[in-house]
Design an enzyme around this catalytic site. Sequence first.
Site, PDB file in Angstrom:
ATOM      1  N   ILE A  11     -28.555  10.885   5.637  1.00 46.03           N
ATOM      2  CA  ILE A  11     -28.420   9.475   6.000  1.00 46.03           C
ATOM      3  C   ILE A  11     -27.614   9.286   7.283  1.00 46.03           C
ATOM      4  O   ILE A  11     -27.592   8.206   7.862  1.00 46.03           O
ATOM      5  CB  ILE A  11     -27.813   8.679   4.822  1.00 46.03           C
ATOM      6  CG1 ILE A  11     -28.604   8.943   3.550  1.00 46.03           C
ATOM      7  CG2 ILE A  11     -27.763   7.185   5.097  1.00 46.03           C
ATOM      8  CD1 ILE A  11     -30.100   8.672   3.654  1.00 46.03           C
ATOM      9  N   CYS A  60     -26.703   8.368   0.401  1.00 47.80           N
ATOM     10  CA  CYS A  60     -25.973   7.686   1.481  1.00 47.80           C
ATOM     11  C   CYS A  60     -25.361   8.757   2.379  1.00 47.80           C
ATOM     12  O   CYS A  60     -25.623   9.951   2.195  1.00 47.80           O
ATOM     13  CB  CYS A  60     -24.897   6.782   0.870  1.00 47.80           C
ATOM     14  SG  CYS A  60     -24.094   5.675   2.070  1.00 47.80           S
ATOM     15  N   LYS A  94     -18.285  -5.960  -6.010  1.00 41.51           N
ATOM     16  CA  LYS A  94     -17.859  -6.984  -5.066  1.00 41.51           C
ATOM     17  C   LYS A  94     -17.554  -8.317  -5.739  1.00 41.51           C
ATOM     18  O   LYS A  94     -18.260  -8.754  -6.619  1.00 41.51           O
ATOM     19  CB  LYS A  94     -18.947  -7.213  -4.019  1.00 41.51           C
ATOM     20  CG  LYS A  94     -18.924  -6.192  -2.909  1.00 41.51           C
ATOM     21  CD  LYS A  94     -20.184  -6.255  -2.109  1.00 41.51           C
ATOM     22  CE  LYS A  94     -20.273  -7.531  -1.347  1.00 41.51           C
ATOM     23  NZ  LYS A  94     -19.452  -7.555  -0.137  1.00 41.51           N
ATOM     24  N   SER A 144     -24.005  10.478   8.358  1.00 39.24           N
ATOM     25  CA  SER A 144     -22.680  11.064   8.533  1.00 39.24           C
ATOM     26  C   SER A 144     -22.557  12.371   7.763  1.00 39.24           C
ATOM     27  O   SER A 144     -23.150  12.548   6.695  1.00 39.24           O
ATOM     28  CB  SER A 144     -21.605  10.089   8.077  1.00 39.24           C
ATOM     29  OG  SER A 144     -21.804   9.726   6.745  1.00 39.24           O
ATOM     30  N   GLU A 151     -22.279  11.877  13.087  1.00 40.80           N
ATOM     31  CA  GLU A 151     -21.366  10.746  13.287  1.00 40.80           C
ATOM     32  C   GLU A 151     -19.878  11.098  13.281  1.00 40.80           C
ATOM     33  O   GLU A 151     -19.055  10.295  12.805  1.00 40.80           O
ATOM     34  CB  GLU A 151     -21.645   9.635  12.241  1.00 40.80           C
ATOM     35  CG  GLU A 151     -23.096   9.175  12.227  1.00 40.80           C
ATOM     36  CD  GLU A 151     -23.398   8.112  11.156  1.00 40.80           C
ATOM     37  OE1 GLU A 151     -22.464   7.443  10.686  1.00 40.80           O
ATOM     38  OE2 GLU A 151     -24.584   7.963  10.815  1.00 40.80           O
ATOM     39  N   CYS A 174     -27.830   0.657   0.687  1.00 36.12           N
ATOM     40  CA  CYS A 174     -27.155   1.223  -0.481  1.00 36.12           C
ATOM     41  C   CYS A 174     -26.283   0.170  -1.129  1.00 36.12           C
ATOM     42  O   CYS A 174     -26.382  -1.002  -0.794  1.00 36.12           O
ATOM     43  CB  CYS A 174     -26.329   2.434  -0.065  1.00 36.12           C
ATOM     44  SG  CYS A 174     -25.202   2.098   1.285  1.00 36.12           S
ATOM     45  N   LYS A 223       0.839  -1.196   0.000  1.00 33.35           N
ATOM     46  CA  LYS A 223       0.000   0.000   0.000  1.00 33.35           C
ATOM     47  C   LYS A 223       0.878   1.252   0.000  1.00 33.35           C
ATOM     48  O   LYS A 223       0.672   2.173  -0.781  1.00 33.35           O
ATOM     49  CB  LYS A 223      -0.888  -0.019   1.243  1.00 33.35           C
ATOM     50  CG  LYS A 223      -1.717   1.237   1.453  1.00 33.35           C
ATOM     51  CD  LYS A 223      -2.363   1.203   2.836  1.00 33.35           C
ATOM     52  CE  LYS A 223      -3.120   2.470   3.154  1.00 33.35           C
ATOM     53  NZ  LYS A 223      -4.367   2.607   2.391  1.00 33.35           N
ATOM     54  N   TRP A 262     -19.825  -7.310   7.942  1.00 33.19           N
ATOM     55  CA  TRP A 262     -18.538  -6.641   7.848  1.00 33.19           C
ATOM     56  C   TRP A 262     -17.612  -7.018   9.006  1.00 33.19           C
ATOM     57  O   TRP A 262     -16.713  -6.269   9.381  1.00 33.19           O
ATOM     58  CB  TRP A 262     -18.741  -5.126   7.722  1.00 33.19           C
ATOM     59  CG  TRP A 262     -19.401  -4.773   6.415  1.00 33.19           C
ATOM     60  CD1 TRP A 262     -19.534  -5.585   5.316  1.00 33.19           C
ATOM     61  CD2 TRP A 262     -20.028  -3.533   6.050  1.00 33.19           C
ATOM     62  NE1 TRP A 262     -20.200  -4.939   4.305  1.00 33.19           N
ATOM     63  CE2 TRP A 262     -20.514  -3.676   4.722  1.00 33.19           C
ATOM     64  CE3 TRP A 262     -20.217  -2.313   6.709  1.00 33.19           C
ATOM     65  CZ2 TRP A 262     -21.177  -2.644   4.060  1.00 33.19           C
ATOM     66  CZ3 TRP A 262     -20.884  -1.290   6.036  1.00 33.19           C
ATOM     67  CH2 TRP A 262     -21.347  -1.453   4.732  1.00 33.19           C
ATOM     68  N   HIS A 267     -21.468   9.936  -4.300  1.00 32.62           N
ATOM     69  CA  HIS A 267     -20.206   9.276  -4.639  1.00 32.62           C
ATOM     70  C   HIS A 267     -19.250  10.180  -5.381  1.00 32.62           C
ATOM     71  O   HIS A 267     -18.116   9.794  -5.657  1.00 32.62           O
ATOM     72  CB  HIS A 267     -20.469   8.006  -5.451  1.00 32.62           C
ATOM     73  CG  HIS A 267     -21.305   7.026  -4.689  1.00 32.62           C
ATOM     74  ND1 HIS A 267     -22.680   7.004  -4.781  1.00 32.62           N
ATOM     75  CD2 HIS A 267     -20.977   6.081  -3.783  1.00 32.62           C
ATOM     76  CE1 HIS A 267     -23.151   6.070  -3.969  1.00 32.62           C
ATOM     77  NE2 HIS A 267     -22.142   5.506  -3.352  1.00 32.62           N
TER      78      HIS A 267
HETATM   79  N1  GLN Z   1     -25.411   6.181   8.687  1.00 33.65           N
HETATM   80  C1  GLN Z   1     -24.306   5.799   7.853  1.00 33.65           C
HETATM   81  C2  GLN Z   1     -23.666   7.045   7.268  1.00 33.65           C
HETATM   82  O1  GLN Z   1     -24.357   7.964   6.969  1.00 33.65           O
HETATM   83  C3  GLN Z   1     -24.713   4.877   6.726  1.00 33.65           C
HETATM   84  C4  GLN Z   1     -23.542   4.440   5.903  1.00 33.65           C
HETATM   85  C5  GLN Z   1     -23.840   3.403   4.853  1.00 33.65           C
HETATM   86  O2  GLN Z   1     -24.939   3.216   4.454  1.00 33.65           O
HETATM   87  N2  GLN Z   1     -22.844   2.749   4.364  1.00 33.65           N
HETATM   88  O3  GLN Z   1     -22.479   7.115   7.080  1.00 33.65           O
HETATM   89 ZN    ZN Z   2     -25.499   4.033   2.462  1.00 37.19          ZN
END
Ligand code: GLN
Ligand code: ZN
Length: 772
Positions: free
Chosen positions: A445, A740, A119, A447, A498, A657, A26, A575, A708
């Site tokens: 969502i 997200c 994936k 964060s 978060e 997601c 890395k 995970w 994204h």
């Molecule tokens: N609550 C999480 C965030 O907003 C959800 C993250 C996710 O769906 N991967 O980061």
């Molecule tokens: Zn998400």
Amino acid sequence: MTDQTVTTPRATVYGYPRQGGDRELKKAIEGYWKGRVTAGALRQTAAGLRRANWLQLADAGLGEVPTGDFSAYDHMLDTTVMVGAIPDRHRAEVRNDALDGYFAMARGTQDAAPLEMTKWFDTNYHYLVPELGPDTEFAADSTQQVAQLREALALGLYGRPVLVGPVTYLLLAKPAPGVPAGFEPLTLLDRLLPVYAQVLADLRAAGAGWVQLDEPALVQDRTPAELSAVARAYAELGALTDRPRLLVASYFGRLGDALPVLAKAPVDGLALDFTGPGAANLDGLAAAGGLPGKRLVAGVVDGRNVWINDLSASLKTLGTLLGLAGRVDVAASCSLLHVPLDVTAEKDIDPRIARWLAFARQKTAEIVTLATGLARGTGSIEAELTANKSDLADRARSSLIHDPAVRARAAAVGDDDHHRAEPYAKRTVGQRLRLNLPPLPTTTIGSFPQTDDLRAARADLRAGRIDAEGYEERMAAAVREVIAFQEAAGLDVLVHGEPERNDMVQYFAEQLSGYLATRHGWVQSYGTRYVRPPILAGDISRPGPMSVRWTTYAQSLTARPVKGMLTGPVTMLAWSFVRDDQPLADTARQVALALRDEVADLEAAGTAVIQVDEPALRETLPLRAADRPAYLAWATEAFRLTTSGVRADTQIHTHMCYAEFGDIVQAIDDLDADVISLEAARSHMQVAGELAAQGYPREAGPGVYDIHSPRVPDTAEVTALLRKGLEAIPADRLWVNPDCGLKTRGWPETRRSLEHLVAAARELRTTLTADA
Ligand code: GLN
Ligand code: ZN
């Protein structure tokens, strides 16, 4: 050489962690990207890591080492290079400089988008998706494969090149941009096979005795046409003259109908998975008449989880297999790429528990032990068998991981515990009164941007430059900033942002009993990104509230509702490395009960809206359709057990997601969440239509802002997406939110995007009122 290190020809692996003990790979690659490491130095680091791996494997007693499994980014991308399927937009760059061109395909450049990433089966490894079309012309480039084989041979080792097989390569490809979606890459098989023939000839000329062709796509449901393509491919490759011997490998499950096809093919051996659902390969192989006169590589050591093998059980399987093939070798069920390198590096794990763990290095030793036992009789591995029996017995009854209270509580769960007392139609009445939200309510969502400042605070805490109090003050400041912004922007349901969460699973794993953290347990997720999944080792309980403090702190700063944020039980399992000594359903139930208490504490603290994220629910869907109903049953039950203890007027949200949801719409309904937010911006709200078609009766927020990329959607664009959403979902049940969390975004684009999102919702509300 001492007796223990005598090379055992029957032991092998398909691949090994690439990164090195200290993630040297890395560092070298990222250094190269930043211009701090030369191409020559990067090549040298890579060659040094390969050499170290091979010597480690040989030293452990492996008779045959894999070559070509190493990659500077991804083995599917390496295969794309090997077959010359470079996308047009990257050709110039690749011609100009092979290494830069390679990374350009992986990461994109200013002018050329990267290959899509997705994936690798049901693992957390991501590969770069080949882009093919009717005009794709393949051309063999065996440079890398030949070079890596030569390196191993030069060390005096028996190297076995490992390639992605032609059928799996095509089945994992997708139509190139501009090619109609209906195009099936498998139709290119006849064009691809001569390229594989050439590579095989080159490897043979370089000294390969055996070559492994990986066909994991055959453990998925395959059509008769696909199976006949498999038969054709291996009839053709098998018929080549002057070729190396061919070992066709499968992993991640049972071959099913593909097994007799491969067993009949004119190849020299098969490698099969005999762990988990792969255990069905035993009967499958017997039914297919075995592999008389051929080589069988038996994947009996679980290559994707971290627990020690049951050596006696494996020996029993191997003994049965001896009667079914000409020669039986021992291996892990899949490449060891999916597990960390070495348990002995984990100084913080209780040594009594560490004895139950096996990472790549320990698994290699298990494979050699099994191969030795198989070759020379169990008497030759008496000491290992005795130690293994005692470790397994300790694990089975240890109070370190068994908690009678947790087990009793899980056993007492009844049907009422995973159903809310009132149906949605009744709950929504109370929730509307309590929350008093406008139509098309806006939210996020969870964060907000994880800024350098937040990461620096965590680093400062770790390094002792600040104490816990100083750290918490920095987090509190972040929460204040996030709340102030959301109020000013006019969002309706707020979040605390978060800031305190390094990772949505790790954060909770660290606070639950029964989970272990590793210090060096890195596993490649994609390219140079590595994750350190926590290990779910024992019965799970919650010593105390985990998220209540930050949620209530945020709520104290505003009169608008602040949503509590939790990671759901299915994602907590997906995970992590999960215990293998009880059904996943039982483990999920324990996690769900711990989270249920957290939900109750949030509610008791006054939280009116609680979101339980399940982004992994779709991605851990079993590879075979026949296994899906059972999975979805326990997964949805665990979610409901987490969320159904609340009052009718407490609103439960969930979020998903990274996936297409078409095939789990029923499961989404079964969650019985009041509101679900889903990724949808890139697919133009397709999911809204899918939910509507299913008659989805509750509230939904298909994402209207693609998080994204740093791109800021303008208000008109969001309005257009919302109008599309309104065609499927009525205004009183449609939420307005991004796809997200915003943790990977920067503040400037986040601010503007959310302002546009609120503006679009307001604009539509006015039209709605005017219409009414
Ligand atoms: N609550 C999480 C965030 O907003 C959800 C993250 C996710 O769906 N991967 O980061
Ligand atoms: Zn998400």
